[in-house]
Design a protein around this motif. Structure first.
Motif, PDB file in Angstrom:
ATOM      1  N   ASN A  76       0.852  -1.185   0.000  1.00 49.91           N
ATOM      2  CA  ASN A  76       0.000   0.000   0.000  1.00 49.91           C
ATOM      3  C   ASN A  76       0.888   1.234   0.000  1.00 49.91           C
ATOM      4  O   ASN A  76       1.803   1.342   0.811  1.00 49.91           O
ATOM      5  CB  ASN A  76      -0.905   0.034   1.235  1.00 49.91           C
ATOM      6  CG  ASN A  76      -1.957  -1.055   1.205  1.00 49.91           C
ATOM      7  OD1 ASN A  76      -2.252  -1.621   0.161  1.00 49.91           O
ATOM      8  ND2 ASN A  76      -2.501  -1.368   2.353  1.00 49.91           N
ATOM      9  N   LEU A  77       0.596   2.162  -0.919  1.00 49.11           N
ATOM     10  CA  LEU A  77       1.258   3.461  -0.942  1.00 49.11           C
ATOM     11  C   LEU A  77       0.295   4.440  -0.288  1.00 49.11           C
ATOM     12  O   LEU A  77      -0.755   4.749  -0.855  1.00 49.11           O
ATOM     13  CB  LEU A  77       1.541   3.918  -2.369  1.00 49.11           C
ATOM     14  CG  LEU A  77       2.357   2.995  -3.267  1.00 49.11           C
ATOM     15  CD1 LEU A  77       2.482   3.598  -4.654  1.00 49.11           C
ATOM     16  CD2 LEU A  77       3.711   2.735  -2.667  1.00 49.11           C
ATOM     17  N   HIS A  78       0.627   4.904   0.896  1.00 51.84           N
ATOM     18  CA  HIS A  78      -0.270   5.800   1.626  1.00 51.84           C
ATOM     19  C   HIS A  78       0.296   7.220   1.623  1.00 51.84           C
ATOM     20  O   HIS A  78       1.467   7.425   1.932  1.00 51.84           O
ATOM     21  CB  HIS A  78      -0.456   5.315   3.074  1.00 51.84           C
ATOM     22  CG  HIS A  78      -1.380   6.177   3.862  1.00 51.84           C
ATOM     23  ND1 HIS A  78      -2.733   6.201   3.635  1.00 51.84           N
ATOM     24  CD2 HIS A  78      -1.139   7.057   4.856  1.00 51.84           C
ATOM     25  CE1 HIS A  78      -3.295   7.061   4.474  1.00 51.84           C
ATOM     26  NE2 HIS A  78      -2.346   7.610   5.218  1.00 51.84           N
ATOM     27  N   ASN A  79      -0.545   8.187   1.256  1.00 48.63           N
ATOM     28  CA  ASN A  79      -0.154   9.598   1.296  1.00 48.63           C
ATOM     29  C   ASN A  79      -0.515  10.146   2.670  1.00 48.63           C
ATOM     30  O   ASN A  79      -1.659  10.511   2.932  1.00 48.63           O
ATOM     31  CB  ASN A  79      -0.852  10.401   0.196  1.00 48.63           C
ATOM     32  CG  ASN A  79      -0.426  11.855   0.182  1.00 48.63           C
ATOM     33  OD1 ASN A  79       0.227  12.327   1.108  1.00 48.63           O
ATOM     34  ND2 ASN A  79      -0.795  12.573  -0.866  1.00 48.63           N
ATOM     35  N   ALA A  80       0.456  10.175   3.580  1.00 52.17           N
ATOM     36  CA  ALA A  80       0.234  10.655   4.941  1.00 52.17           C
ATOM     37  C   ALA A  80       0.548  12.143   5.074  1.00 52.17           C
ATOM     38  O   ALA A  80       0.470  12.695   6.159  1.00 52.17           O
ATOM     39  CB  ALA A  80       1.101   9.857   5.918  1.00 52.17           C
ATOM     40  N   GLY A  81       0.901  12.794   3.971  1.00 50.38           N
ATOM     41  CA  GLY A  81       1.208  14.221   4.008  1.00 50.38           C
ATOM     42  C   GLY A  81      -0.036  15.064   3.762  1.00 50.38           C
ATOM     43  O   GLY A  81      -1.148  14.549   3.644  1.00 50.38           O
ATOM     44  N   SER A  82       0.175  16.364   3.646  1.00 48.21           N
ATOM     45  CA  SER A  82      -0.946  17.286   3.438  1.00 48.21           C
ATOM     46  C   SER A  82      -1.079  17.719   1.979  1.00 48.21           C
ATOM     47  O   SER A  82      -2.054  18.359   1.620  1.00 48.21           O
ATOM     48  CB  SER A  82      -0.762  18.528   4.328  1.00 48.21           C
ATOM     49  OG  SER A  82       0.414  19.235   3.964  1.00 48.21           O
ATOM     50  N   LEU A  83      -0.105  17.372   1.143  1.00 53.37           N
ATOM     51  CA  LEU A  83      -0.131  17.768  -0.266  1.00 53.37           C
ATOM     52  C   LEU A  83      -0.461  16.576  -1.163  1.00 53.37           C
ATOM     53  O   LEU A  83      -0.170  15.436  -0.824  1.00 53.37           O
ATOM     54  CB  LEU A  83       1.231  18.337  -0.678  1.00 53.37           C
ATOM     55  CG  LEU A  83       1.728  19.555   0.095  1.00 53.37           C
ATOM     56  CD1 LEU A  83       3.150  19.915  -0.345  1.00 53.37           C
ATOM     57  CD2 LEU A  83       0.800  20.734  -0.112  1.00 53.37           C
ATOM     58  N   THR A  84      -1.017  16.874  -2.313  1.00 50.68           N
ATOM     59  CA  THR A  84      -1.311  15.843  -3.317  1.00 50.68           C
ATOM     60  C   THR A  84      -0.024  15.469  -4.045  1.00 50.68           C
ATOM     61  O   THR A  84       0.768  16.342  -4.398  1.00 50.68           O
ATOM     62  CB  THR A  84      -2.352  16.375  -4.324  1.00 50.68           C
ATOM     63  OG1 THR A  84      -3.549  16.677  -3.609  1.00 50.68           O
ATOM     64  CG2 THR A  84      -2.639  15.370  -5.422  1.00 50.68           C
ATOM     65  N   PHE A  85       0.167  14.155  -4.251  1.00 51.87           N
ATOM     66  CA  PHE A  85       1.315  13.709  -5.039  1.00 51.87           C
ATOM     67  C   PHE A  85       1.040  13.985  -6.511  1.00 51.87           C
ATOM     68  O   PHE A  85      -0.026  13.650  -7.013  1.00 51.87           O
ATOM     69  CB  PHE A  85       1.529  12.196  -4.912  1.00 51.87           C
ATOM     70  CG  PHE A  85       1.910  11.698  -3.548  1.00 51.87           C
ATOM     71  CD1 PHE A  85       2.570  12.492  -2.635  1.00 51.87           C
ATOM     72  CD2 PHE A  85       1.612  10.396  -3.192  1.00 51.87           C
ATOM     73  CE1 PHE A  85       2.931  12.018  -1.392  1.00 51.87           C
ATOM     74  CE2 PHE A  85       1.969   9.896  -1.954  1.00 51.87           C
ATOM     75  CZ  PHE A  85       2.626  10.706  -1.045  1.00 51.87           C
ATOM     76  N   LYS A  86       2.011  14.557  -7.200  1.00 54.14           N
ATOM     77  CA  LYS A  86       1.923  14.630  -8.657  1.00 54.14           C
ATOM     78  C   LYS A  86       1.960  13.204  -9.177  1.00 54.14           C
ATOM     79  O   LYS A  86       1.148  12.785  -9.976  1.00 54.14           O
ATOM     80  CB  LYS A  86       3.079  15.442  -9.225  1.00 54.14           C
ATOM     81  CG  LYS A  86       3.144  15.419 -10.736  1.00 54.14           C
ATOM     82  CD  LYS A  86       4.389  16.114 -11.251  1.00 54.14           C
ATOM     83  CE  LYS A  86       4.523  15.879 -12.735  1.00 54.14           C
ATOM     84  NZ  LYS A  86       5.899  15.914 -13.171  1.00 54.14           N
ATOM     85  N   ASP A  87       2.967  12.459  -8.687  1.00 56.38           N
ATOM     86  CA  ASP A  87       3.101  11.052  -9.059  1.00 56.38           C
ATOM     87  C   ASP A  87       4.034  10.362  -8.065  1.00 56.38           C
ATOM     88  O   ASP A  87       4.677  11.017  -7.254  1.00 56.38           O
ATOM     89  CB  ASP A  87       3.637  10.880 -10.491  1.00 56.38           C
ATOM     90  CG  ASP A  87       4.936  11.627 -10.756  1.00 56.38           C
ATOM     91  OD1 ASP A  87       5.704  11.887  -9.799  1.00 56.38           O
ATOM     92  OD2 ASP A  87       5.208  11.956 -11.920  1.00 56.38           O
ATOM     93  N   VAL A  88       4.031   9.044  -8.148  1.00 51.71           N
ATOM     94  CA  VAL A  88       4.993   8.232  -7.391  1.00 51.71           C
ATOM     95  C   VAL A  88       5.681   7.347  -8.415  1.00 51.71           C
ATOM     96  O   VAL A  88       5.027   6.598  -9.148  1.00 51.71           O
ATOM     97  CB  VAL A  88       4.314   7.375  -6.305  1.00 51.71           C
ATOM     98  CG1 VAL A  88       5.344   6.490  -5.609  1.00 51.71           C
ATOM     99  CG2 VAL A  88       3.581   8.246  -5.293  1.00 51.71           C
ATOM    100  N   LEU A  89       7.010   7.463  -8.478  1.00 53.69           N
ATOM    101  CA  LEU A  89       7.814   6.687  -9.426  1.00 53.69           C
ATOM    102  C   LEU A  89       8.571   5.598  -8.686  1.00 53.69           C
ATOM    103  O   LEU A  89       8.996   5.796  -7.545  1.00 53.69           O
ATOM    104  CB  LEU A  89       8.823   7.584 -10.144  1.00 53.69           C
ATOM    105  CG  LEU A  89       8.271   8.762 -10.944  1.00 53.69           C
ATOM    106  CD1 LEU A  89       9.410   9.576 -11.540  1.00 53.69           C
ATOM    107  CD2 LEU A  89       7.338   8.286 -12.026  1.00 53.69           C
TER     108      LEU A  89
END
Length: 186
Positions: A76-89
């Protein structure tokens, strides 16, 4: 004459005091002040790798593999930050420990493949690709804060139908590097 000078001096002093009151009065005005308290706080990018159970350390190690073996892992790739990811490479670095020093020019990482699927959408993100060639595979785009992308990684020791005895006892150590970047400014 002395009296005259005294009267004149008192008159001049009184005049100056009077002018001070008049002059000071012309500078009197109403005023009002407002203050805002401001701050700028930068957002955060925080990519967290999780097992599907969201517990424990993520370990993709295999032992005693042989040509033709396949193994599936879920991440699972979890975005625990406050900003949207452009992408994950996804990129990899690796090293080979050639136990018998008989690989010659063969690269063990050319024989270990990975296929990556987005479990949420079913989208194939990367068909089988050799670990040696794994570079900048886009795993997710536009992932918002506090969201999770579920991935399936299928590893395969490809049986090339030929002699692969040179890889017996060899060890492939590799790092999967997940790189999240911020969205472009608007």
């Amino acid at each position: 004459m002395k009296q005259y000078k005294q009267k004149l001096l008192i008159g001049v002093a009184a005049g100056m005091i009077g002018m001070g009151f008049v002059g000071g009065g012309t500078f009197a005005f109403f005023s009002d002040t407002e203050t805002t308290q401001n701050s700028f706080v930068s957002g955060t990018l925080d990519l967290v790798l999780q097992t599907p159970e969201k517990s424990g350390e993520l370990d993709l190690s295999l032992e005693d593999i042989k040509p033709g073996d396949k193994e599936t892992y879920f991440i699972n790739l979890h975005n625990a930050g406050s900003l949207t990811f452009k992408d994950v490479l996804l990129t990899t670095t690796y090293s080979i420990k050639d136990k018998n020093k008989d690989n010659k020019k063969a690269d063990f990482a050319d024989h270990i493949f990975v296929k990556i699927t987005n479990k949420d959408s079913g989208e194939l993100l990367s068909d089988y690709i050799a670990i040696s060639k794994l570079k900048d595979v886009i795993l997710t785009e536009g992932q918002v804060s506090e969201s999770t992308t579920k991935l399936q990684l299928d590893f395969w020791f490809k049986d090339n139908g030929g002699d692969q005895n040179m890889f017996q006892g060899d060890e492939l150590k590799f790092d999967l590097i997940f790189h999240a970047s911020q969205e472009e400014e608007e």
